[in-house]
Design a protein around this motif. Sequence first.
Motif: not given
Length: 1321
Positions: A1217-1224
Amino acid sequence: MISVDLSEDIFLAAWTTVLCVLAGTTAAWLWFSDAGPASPSTQQGVRLCQVNTDKNESDTDIDIIAIHGLDTKSPATWTWRAPNPNDKNANWLADPEMLPSKVGAARIFTCDWPADLLQPSDLVQKRIEEYALLLLDAIYRDLSVADTAPRPVFFIASCLGGIVLAKALVDAGENYLSLRRATCSIVFLATPFRGTSFRDVARLAEPGLKLWALFRRRKASKLLDMVKGSTFDLETLVREFTQLCQDKHHPCLVFTFYEKGKTSLPLKILPWVPGFFRQEKQLVDESSATLDIVPYPIPLDRRHVMMNKFGSPGCADYKKVAGKIQELLGEIRKGTPLMQADAWILDKHYTADRLKIERLSGDVLSMDQCYINLAIIEQHGSKRGSATQSSPFSLSARLKVMTPGKIIQVELPKLFDPRKRGDVETKPRRILIRGRAGVGKTTLCKKIVHEFTHGTWSQWKELFDRVLWVPLRNLKLEERRQPGYHFVHLFSHEYFSYPKPRLDLASALSDTLKGAKSSRNLFLLDGLDEVSQDLGDESDMFRFLKELLNQPNVIITSRPSGKLPRGLDAIDIELETIGFYPDQVNEYLERVLPDQAKEIQSFLQDRPLVQDLVRVPIQLDAFGFTWIESSSAPTKLDTMTAVYQAIEDGLHDGKLLTKALIQDSDPSEIKDLVKDEIYFLEGFAFTGLHNDVIDFESRHQKAISTHCKRPTITLSATTLPRLSFLRTSDLSPRKGNRSYHFLHLTYQEYFAARYFVRQWQAGEPLKCLVLGNEKLEEIGTSNFVRKHKYTARYDIFWRFVAGLFDAEGKGEEFFRAIEDKPRDLLGPTHQRLVMHCLSEASMEMPLRRSLEKRLEEWLLFECKATKQARLASEVEFPERVLSDALQELEESDVKMTILESVAKRPTLPSSIVKMIRSWLEGGESEVSKTKVLEILRYHRTVRGLSDDILNRVVELVLCKDEARIVREAASGVLQAQRSISDEHLTAVAALILCKDEDWFVRRAALKVLQTQSSISNEHLTAVVELVLCKNKDSLVRTTALEVLQTQPSMSNEHLTAVAALALCKDEGWSVRGAALKVLQTQSSISNEHLTAVVAPLEDKDTFVRQAALGVLQAQPSISDEHLTAVVALLEDKDWSVRQAALGFLQAQPSISDEHLSAVVKLLEDQDGGVRQAALEVLQVQPSISNKHLTAVVALLEDKDGGVRQAALEVLQAQPSISDEHLSAVIALLEDGVGYVRQTVLGVLMEFYSTLLNGPSAGSLLKFLLRRSFEERWSWYVEDGALCVNAPDRIRNVSIDDMDGFMDMVRKSWPPGIPSMAAVEV
């Protein structure tokens, strides 16, 4: 001079022509017939007639079939006629002193087929292909040739009969493949493989023969074409037949005899013809009567017509033929290398001694008393109901002895039957079966081999030729770790190594794994857990293990810890062994212990914990023995600990103590006899439990022996085999390689608890040996309690510890230890620990009343906070607390919540039964009666209700004075029964057609029938009549169709009637949709009915379109045309149809990029259910593009909770999972929907430190507190860190500000939560 010679030549040629015409007219039936002119009657079909009628199928092993030639029949073909009328004729097939005396255990048949030379003129003449088919079909039917493992067939073929037989075997398709494979040998007697020597005469004679046939009002047989000489078709047949006989896996032994005697056609017609015109020749000479695959054919000194007739046992030619038949029979009985391999495994490997099931007493248990129960293990995302309604924390769940719902039970003989997986029917061939030690995996393997080899399960024999049982632990043996290990090595090691290696048999067996033949082998791969973690991923043996596990037909057994290697083909179905069902316990007792059965059953009735224990097969055996040998059994075996103590006292040093010795000695004296071994066994068990090891390999044994035996004793290499509580699954004669395990994991936990109590009482630390590096760490007993009291794998261990302490009068001391810090900050996990330990403690234990009061507080808190009472569903929850709570409670909703939870137990407490009876039989209100009946309905052992209760329920159903709601509820109780008596069923069925009855009642009666596994034709016809009656209420007709949905194999007549309803536009939508669902539930439907389903896909009614989709989804495969029709429904105007179409695509093994794009488009659908269904399709895709993944992440902000959860599950299935998706994802920790937050936990499994040190910690605690009533969650502080004990594992999280964290915990506890402080007296 020349003219004279020419005239003579012309004269001779003319005479020859005339004679040939005359001869040809009768040649075929005089010379190609085997016995002279045939009977005027025409043989219409093929008929087998047994010659040696004293033999039957059961006492014979081979069938011999003799086939005659052209224009003859049996028995004349095979009968030698004596020249002197006073002498006896001889039929060498039937004469007891001739062939019957040479063939041993074989049946002999003659085969008559329509071989007349002149055939009826009003029939189209048969081709040789048709004669061949008639022959095949008759023999196949008359012998009832089995499709699997058919008995060998030996043919004797005379003259042209051999050509017809060869054609039959070459043309044998799938329908007659078993007969072809059964054909092991053929002896040909003068068969003209390349035509006859009178081919020229036959051509000249054909006009005359046709004229003669016309005179007889018949036609000449087309079989004459086969004797005119070698033709392309005949050469092709010989070539194909030769190849067929040389098949590597199903060869056919062939031998040919040819004639040396000459035949004269003119002499047969005109006996006075001078010698010059006789033209004597061999009718079928050596070149025509032999095959290239027969290197040394044998000549017989006789004319063609006598090749199948022998006058006496002393006839020289008879001896040649009979001797060769005898020799070939010997080869058949010895078998092909593959047959020899199968026989070797059956006779020398699957021996009775190896397959026997031995009780602890040493007695052998018959296979019909060995019950193996299996249940489907639900996979992630499964929509099925759970295997049981009981608590997942109960002893029955821990022992894996729950009684599953009917939908997930799997009967062993029906293991490979088609079954539905979701809405798709599959044919399972790759099966994984998990089970704990002692629950019956070894018995399972032995039973499978036994039943298969004895042919008990006929459906298995139709699928497989052999079962190959391979204990996977053997792959770890040093002698097998050789480069390039393959199947020949495996088979040689497993089956063919003693008394000497038979690589030829191993090779023949290995050849069956190639191509389509591999589908006929079933591998029984036993003990995946014993090998999967011990073979390096890069080793040759690991490569071979994967190849072995990837076979098309496998049953893999494993303990729960076993893991399948990555990259394997998918497992079709995963099962678990679940111990005996309650009725099987009773049946076992009545068969094995008939004198004590009633007494034991009465004893078990009020002891639910002991009931659960004896559902483990090995426990029931041990309990039965203990009951017989121990006089204290009826009065003292109230707890699990007491049962195990009694079993321990009954076993000694690898054999059972004699009854006299037990009676003459008290338990302490018995222990003195074995104290050294018991001392070792305790340390042995504890070390295994501490290391989570249940299989003790030789390296483990040596390490434990060093640290766990008494310093003053020496344990020999024979100690472990002699200990009664240990077993080995390794039958290898090399004892040094053997691994050992306890009879059942609970025995290991029991002896581990004994070790703990021994060390506690002695004031000595626990010796915690790490088996990986043999590092020894000493831990104080109190510290061990603090560290592991909430560890899941110690649950049974702590129960035994509590029981052992209580038996010594020191129970309070132990309970204070578990009440001490650290305490579970969530609460329920600690209360379950207390509850489980209290089930082993006496009623007089000083702290008991206080602990029970706290349990009652937590029960009421759970009811009010979660509207559930999961604590009460466990049999360990004190009955006294339940009774007090129910009697004192005034809130009826809380009372009903508790009662509904108690009803999920396998057995209702006696006090609760009394309450239910009083409410059901008294003058209670309609509401009270209805609630009581609903409890009975959902009690999962309701089939065990007493007859008087069931009679009362039926009375309520039939009583017109009762309110409709009561009668419906009573019907619901009957629906929950697996089966009800015929009397009750008939009474209920009568309500269906009763016009005076309320339609609600009739509908409820139909639902009773719907729950029955099978109903009589009479009742089924009544239901169909109700369906077809348009005057009846549509809801009643719909319910009647729902009854038919439970019948998987309806008659074609009924099915056609139902299909017509589905297409009838005059019918209401509910009736048409229900009719389609009937088609959906059928095990198979015709193409005609399937085609009829496509039209309703465009029906104007939504429900009908959905039902049509369901029918297609239930098919194992559909055409591209049907798939295109389904994809078109993704644009349907109704959301439910679009959702159903997506569900259909989700079940497909793969979908095209075009169809996937159509699915992604629906992520923006207006309906939340459609968006969620589209996400579920993406979840099962092997990979999705970044573009599609971005569209998924956008749905994390969807207004619908189900959509957000589905989007999370798509992300969870991604490898990263990318960092951007993880934040979501993290943002959803504050989501207002509980199941969304739960899914977030799954995605963020490795991010607890961030969560617990942030502002979301309080929300997480509230959510997990509620969750911990359902799953094993606990938080506690240990050594300055927070331990997060989750169902998957324990994590230690460093907290930056522990004081602040604890303050947050106290503020986050919901109002009304019971005290977390330790209890006091």
